[in-house]
Enzyme design. Structure first.
Site, mmCIF file in Angstrom:
data_model
loop_
_atom_site.group_PDB
_atom_site.id
_atom_site.type_symbol
_atom_site.label_atom_id
_atom_site.label_comp_id
_atom_site.label_asym_id
_atom_site.label_seq_id
_atom_site.Cartn_x
_atom_site.Cartn_y
_atom_site.Cartn_z
ATOM 1 N N HIS A 96 0.825 -1.216 0.000
ATOM 2 C CA HIS A 96 0.000 0.000 0.000
ATOM 3 C C HIS A 96 0.858 1.265 0.000
ATOM 4 O O HIS A 96 0.363 2.331 -0.313
ATOM 5 C CB HIS A 96 -1.046 -0.017 1.128
ATOM 6 C CG HIS A 96 -0.540 0.280 2.505
ATOM 7 N ND1 HIS A 96 -0.218 -0.699 3.421
ATOM 8 C CD2 HIS A 96 -0.324 1.454 3.144
ATOM 9 C CE1 HIS A 96 0.168 -0.144 4.544
ATOM 10 N NE2 HIS A 96 0.118 1.168 4.415
ATOM 11 N N ASP A 151 1.197 -7.677 2.092
ATOM 12 C CA ASP A 151 1.338 -6.225 1.908
ATOM 13 C C ASP A 151 2.800 -5.805 1.690
ATOM 14 O O ASP A 151 3.400 -5.165 2.545
ATOM 15 C CB ASP A 151 0.738 -5.514 3.126
ATOM 16 C CG ASP A 151 0.349 -4.079 2.816
ATOM 17 O OD1 ASP A 151 0.868 -3.518 1.839
ATOM 18 O OD2 ASP A 151 -0.474 -3.524 3.567
ATOM 19 N N SER A 177 4.147 2.109 8.382
ATOM 20 C CA SER A 177 3.920 1.136 7.321
ATOM 21 C C SER A 177 5.206 0.872 6.571
ATOM 22 O O SER A 177 5.908 1.805 6.190
ATOM 23 C CB SER A 177 2.867 1.635 6.347
ATOM 24 O OG SER A 177 1.610 1.300 6.821
HETATM 25 N N1 ARG Z 1 -4.598 0.575 7.541
HETATM 26 C C1 ARG Z 1 -3.284 0.517 6.981
HETATM 27 C C2 ARG Z 1 -2.586 1.862 7.201
HETATM 28 O O1 ARG Z 1 -3.073 2.659 7.823
HETATM 29 C C3 ARG Z 1 -3.284 0.013 5.588
HETATM 30 C C4 ARG Z 1 -4.011 0.839 4.553
HETATM 31 C C5 ARG Z 1 -4.042 0.286 3.172
HETATM 32 N N2 ARG Z 1 -4.972 -0.814 2.984
HETATM 33 C C6 ARG Z 1 -6.259 -0.659 2.577
HETATM 34 N N3 ARG Z 1 -7.019 -1.723 2.471
HETATM 35 N N4 ARG Z 1 -6.786 0.507 2.308
HETATM 36 O O2 ARG Z 1 -2.419 2.819 6.600
HETATM 37 N N1 GLU Z 2 -1.020 1.309 7.578
HETATM 38 C C1 GLU Z 2 -0.384 2.344 8.357
HETATM 39 C C2 GLU Z 2 0.573 3.197 7.513
HETATM 40 O O1 GLU Z 2 0.341 3.419 6.361
HETATM 41 C C3 GLU Z 2 0.269 1.745 9.535
HETATM 42 C C4 GLU Z 2 -0.791 1.289 10.410
HETATM 43 C C5 GLU Z 2 -0.927 2.157 11.620
HETATM 44 O O2 GLU Z 2 -1.524 3.235 11.543
HETATM 45 O O3 GLU Z 2 -0.431 1.665 12.627
HETATM 46 O O4 GLU Z 2 1.507 3.752 8.007
#
Ligand code: ARG
Ligand code: GLU
Length: 711
Positions: free
Chosen positions: A86, A222, A646
């Site tokens: 991502h 990921d 991330s």
């Molecule tokens: N929650 C994760 C982070 O904050 C991954 C985001 C990407 N994945 C998604 N399904 N949108 O940023």
């Molecule tokens: N998916 C998050 C990012 O893009 C990390 C997840 C979190 O917020 O801990 O940095």
């Protein structure tokens, strides 16, 4: 492993009452010597200067900022980089077309010549860190008004940064810590030739999609792979076919032994923002005034995007990244609100504030210094919350694609102003705007934007305090306004490009009267109406925050404080462990490929997988990547992480790479405000699943040959 857990527990219990709390914290790597004893008690076999050292290479040399908001790490002596799928998503999408759909099919360079340059993508290495608090605060007096103090600090910082860079090719930034009670100087090296090396298909890299985002159990692959290129002197250089793979000071060693319940893990990376020391009033504002409104607005956006994307494959590709980033915070806010309510964060903060107040009141010197902070918060926050809400709406509409033509209007606005002021914009200026707009229109659909703008305007006009919104707009005018702006030039690539090609005073005047331009002016005027008051309150709050942080540190002199995250390199450490969710469900610490197949059978398209993955599962063609006959996909631990982490390397007790951090579990998302090691979990991609996908799934095992593996 269980035993180790108990031993660690016993050791911690025996430690003096002033010792650190386990697990919570995002620590500064250059001060990690203060934590290292505790880390070693928890199983870590490293010394502090294995993590950060100015005299020899250390782990910090392998950890980078990827792009503008993620972490990555070096895994070969030829500049090979790992980060999340991502995080690489924008690049992968940018390089994709309907004919070369790397999102659907994945991408694997078969040799250096196939690696795809990504314009604009940067990778940033940390060279050194130094405390410059004294130099930043030089010339400040205690009673100097905030505006003036800010000016003094700004001038000092500019000088410090300029001196730090000198004649080198480095960059330098000074950042505030502990709400501006401390300042650190970061010297960096920024590489600008970065190329895509590999990415799995999105059905692996985004497996679980938005259904599983922020959720455990999780099986997302990921990851994506890039390579940093440098000039002949191994220094940053703009893209050139003649550039060579960068030879980093340090790259990580990979361990394929996996992790198990109770194992020590640590995460090194760039957490973005946390808010651990804020007063209850701030938490109340976020959870009651802001989050619900922003959730509502994004629900409307997502509803429109989802519908249009489902109907048309071209729109699906165009809006994939926009959809993912819209839904990410949308879901996070919901988890955050649920968690903060469930754990009574406001109540806990209020109880703490009551104790703190008692302590302040018990001493006249303390009363003089800190006595007015909490009452001032109570007085300021209600008004600040209104203005802040209006500002957040403005941001969502004009900068974050709520009304997409507002971005176009903002890009063209300076050209119009220059022209109507009687100066002639340069051809170069016009061309650069045109180039930016081409990128915008590549991923734009006017029909979608029309519907989305109407819904977003409705939310804004319904949710903003009356005195903060334009008098000329009412919620029932939203449809008509949306229709008008998306029928104008800003929504029409061909007409806009034609206008730019033969730019003159008449075009400028015509564009100034374009409905989108007029709406931008209206929204901006409404936002500016209270700008002075808003800035003043924000300034006052910043001053209070600095004092309040100081008060908290004085109140608990034996507590080892970590600074709030500010997108500087940090170390978080903890142990691998399952947990019991708020609903009583017990969750194991790892997930498997078998579970991917189970989810796949539910028929939810977020759980679609490529046939080849199903086949590998059928034939159990796992190579050496399995443990107990299973491919483990992800694991959880209680490392304190947040957005920005991330792609961060997750390291074992020996500092070997065991996975890539990519998310947090729903029940603990409130950890940006309140961390609870019993429930807060970071989610990590097991490095063995990554290797399995590269080698067995993609047949790109040659990429593993340049990596270093622990024996
Ligand atoms: N929650 C994760 C982070 O904050 C991954 C985001 C990407 N994945 C998604 N399904 N949108 O940023
Ligand atoms: N998916 C998050 C990012 O893009 C990390 C997840 C979190 O917020 O801990 O940095």
């Amino acid at each position: 492993m269980k035993q180790l857990n108990i031993l660690t527990f016993a050791a911690l219990m025996a430690a003096p009452a002033t010792s650190l709390r386990a697990d919570e914290g995002q620590w500064l790597p250059m001060l990690i010597d203060k934590n290292i004893a505790q880390m070693q008690q928890m199983g870590c076999r490293l010394e502090a200067d294995d993590i950060y050292s100015l005299n020899h290479t250390s782990l910090k040399d392998a950890v980078v900022i990827f792009g503008g908001g993620c972490t990555g790490e070096m895994v070969s002596d030829s500049g090979l980089l790992l980060t999340n799928y991502h995080c690489g998503y924008d690049a992968i999408q940018y390089l994709s077309t309907v004919e070369h759909d790397y999102l659907t099919d994945g991408f694997w360079a078969t040799g250096r010549a196939d690696e795809l340059p990504v314009p604009g993508l940067t990778v940033t290495f940390l060279i050194s860190v130094r405390d410059v608090t004294d130099s930043v605060t030089m010339g400040l007096t205690p009673d100097m008004p905030e505006r003036q103090a800010a000016q003094v600090r700004r001038r000092n910082i500019e000088l410090i940064e300029r001196r730090a860079v000198g004649s080198s090719h480095y960059t330098a930034t000074v950042k505030p810590f502990f709400n501006r009670n401390q300042y650190l100087l970061f010297v960096n090296e920024v590489f600008t030739d970065v190329r895509l090396v590999g990415a799995p298909p999105s059905r692996i890299g985004k497996f679980g999609g938005d259904t599983d985002n922020w959720v455990w159990p999780r099986q997302t692959g990921d990851f994506s792979m890039f390579r940093v290129y440098a000039g002949a002197d191994n220094r940053p250089a703009p893209y050139s076919a003649a550039n060579r793979p960068y030879r980093p000071r340090k790259h990580l060693t990979i361990s394929t032994r996996g992790v198990h319940e109770g194992d020590f893990t640590m995460v090194m990376g760039y957490p973005g923002t946390t808010n651990e020391y804020a007063p209850s009033h701030n938490v109340a504002m976020t959870t009651r005034d802001i989050n619900p409104r922003m959730i509502e607005l994004r629900t409307a956006k997502l509803d429109v995007m989802n519908r249009h994307q489902k109907q048309d494959p071209a729109i699906r590709i165009k809006y994939d990244a926009k959809n993912a980033s819209t839904s990410n915070a949308w879901k996070k806010w919901q988890g955050e609100n649920t968690g903060l309510a469930h754990f009574d964060a406001i109540g806990k903060k209020q109880a703490y504030e009551a104790r703190l107040t008692q302590w302040i009141e018990a001493d006249s010197a303390r009363r003089a210094r800190y006595g007015s902070i909490l009452p001032a918060y109570a007085q300021i926050y209600p008004r600040y919350a209104q203005l802040h809400l209006a500002d957040r709406y403005y941001g969502e509409m004009c900068y974050r694609g709520g009304i997409e033509t507002m971005e176009v209007a903002a890009m063209v606005r300076p050209l119009i102003e220059t022209t109507l002021d009687g100066r002639k914009p340069t051809r170069q200026h016009i061309d650069s705007v045109a180039a930016e707009l081409e990128l915008f229109y590549k991923d734009y659909d006017a029909a979608l934007d029309r519907e989305m703008s109407a819904r977003v305007l409705e939310c804004y006009l319904g949710g903003t305090p009356a005195q903060c919104r334009p008098a000329t707009l009412t919620p029932d005018s939203a449809q008509a306004v949306a229709l008008r702006i998306t029928a104008g030039i800003c929504a029409d690539r061909a007409r806009m490009m034609a206008a730019l090609a033969r730019w003159n005073r008449r075009t400028a005047r015509r564009l100034a009267a374009d409905p989108a331009m007029l709406l931008l002016d209206t929204l901006t005027a409404a936002a500016r109406r209270h700008i002075d008051e808003y800035r003043q309150l924000a300034d006052t709050l910043r001053t209070l925050d600095r004092l309040y942080m100081k008060a908290q540190m004085d109140f608990e002199p034996d507590r080892h404080f970590y600074p709030d995250a500010n997108f500087t390199m940090r170390v978080a450490y903890g142990t691998v462990c399952g947990y019991t969710g708020c609903d009583g469900t017990r969750h194991d610490y790892f997930t498997t490929l078998d579970q991917i197949m189970e989810k796949n059978r539910t028929g939810n398209p977020d759980f679609d997988i490529p046939e080849r993955l199903a086949e590998l599962h059928r034939t159990r063609d796992y190579g050496s990547y399995a443990e107990d006959g299973q491919i483990r996909t992800c694991f959880v631990a209680n490392n304190h992480t947040t957005g920005g982490n991330s792609g961060s390397p997750v390291l074992n007790a020996d500092g070997h790479l065991v996975g890539l951090n990519f998310d947090r579990a729903w029940d603990g998302i409130m950890s940006d405000t309140m961390f609870d090691p019993a429930i807060c979990r970071n989610i990590t991609l097991d490095i063995r699943y990554l290797l399995f996908v590269v080698d067995r799934y993609a047949g790109a095992g040659y990429l593993l040959r340049e990596m270093t593996f622990a024996r």
